[in-house]
Write a protein that holds these residues in place. Sequence first.
Motif, mmCIF file in Angstrom:
data_model
loop_
_atom_site.group_PDB
_atom_site.id
_atom_site.type_symbol
_atom_site.label_atom_id
_atom_site.label_comp_id
_atom_site.label_asym_id
_atom_site.label_seq_id
_atom_site.Cartn_x
_atom_site.Cartn_y
_atom_site.Cartn_z
ATOM 1 N N GLY A 49 -36.843 -56.995 -26.600
ATOM 2 C CA GLY A 49 -37.748 -56.727 -27.710
ATOM 3 C C GLY A 49 -37.165 -55.889 -28.823
ATOM 4 N N LEU A 65 -44.074 -62.108 -22.476
ATOM 5 C CA LEU A 65 -43.542 -60.859 -23.024
ATOM 6 C C LEU A 65 -43.220 -60.927 -24.511
ATOM 7 C CD1 LEU A 65 -40.921 -59.901 -20.249
ATOM 8 C CD2 LEU A 65 -43.349 -59.258 -20.368
ATOM 9 N N SER A 70 -40.948 -53.192 -26.773
ATOM 10 C CA SER A 70 -39.909 -52.975 -25.759
ATOM 11 C C SER A 70 -40.425 -52.168 -24.581
ATOM 12 C CB SER A 70 -38.705 -52.281 -26.379
ATOM 13 O OG SER A 70 -38.060 -53.108 -27.307
ATOM 14 N N GLN A 72 -43.343 -51.920 -23.411
ATOM 15 C CA GLN A 72 -44.252 -52.720 -22.587
ATOM 16 C C GLN A 72 -43.464 -53.701 -21.719
ATOM 17 O OE1 GLN A 72 -46.494 -54.000 -26.110
ATOM 18 N NE2 GLN A 72 -48.338 -53.119 -25.191
ATOM 19 N N ARG A 73 -42.375 -54.221 -22.228
ATOM 20 C CA ARG A 73 -41.531 -55.117 -21.434
ATOM 21 C C ARG A 73 -40.893 -54.348 -20.275
ATOM 22 N NH1 ARG A 73 -39.067 -59.509 -25.793
ATOM 23 N NH2 ARG A 73 -40.690 -59.185 -27.369
ATOM 24 N N HIS A 76 -43.285 -54.039 -17.523
ATOM 25 C CA HIS A 76 -43.443 -55.287 -16.767
ATOM 26 C C HIS A 76 -42.197 -55.656 -15.961
ATOM 27 C CE1 HIS A 76 -47.448 -56.477 -17.946
ATOM 28 N NE2 HIS A 76 -47.173 -56.250 -19.223
#
Length: 229
Positions: A49, A65, A70, A72-73, A76
């Motif tokens: 990201g 995604l 970034s 948040q990625r 995950h």
Amino acid sequence: MLTVKNLHVAYGQSKVIRDVSFHVNAGESLAIMGRNGMGKSTLLKSLIGMIPSQSGSIDIEGIPLAKLDSYQRVEHGLAFVPQGRMVFPFLTIEENIMTGAETSGYTKVPDYIYRFFPVLEEMKYRKAGNLSGGQQQMLAISRALISDPKVLILDEPTEGIQPSIIKELARTLNQLRRERQFSIVVSEQVLSFALELSDRFLVIDRGQIVHEEARETINQEKIRSFLTV
């Protein structure tokens, strides 16, 4: 595990990644190889990201995604070790590692990191800017691992590292992925390192995947032909 479909990435009007698709299985190590300027780093930065994609999808275990930030990625399950490592030179080794702990909840460096990288424990109060290139790479990997990733993304990890350390780094990463059960996506130009680390190889040329091989059947001369000018 990680699925990329029809990904397009551009800098302004210049398309850098063109319709790239691939899948990474759980526990698999995938090498993305190619010459300088062919799009390897751009592709990996788009996965985490740092660079937005124009179109296409990036999913981890079915979770989309591509529209997430970034951080948040990372939440995950992605973790990224950038080219050049980018450690914080005025922070100690331990402080550097702990900067990656926000999503995992660790309050101290987990034992397994120091078990795999004992030199970091020996020097944990030393400033990161005083480390060698190889030691800084161990530190950058440790900072990524403390987030407990499902997929570890490595951008040119052998850059600036002594040849004597490169093979050992590949062995350590293989042991880590088996024990911690994560996948690896690595961009690389050093074929010997990629052969030690990876199960499958993609070659990128001018932003497109032009060749794919498994390690069991790899034609090393053909791969090398894509890496030479």
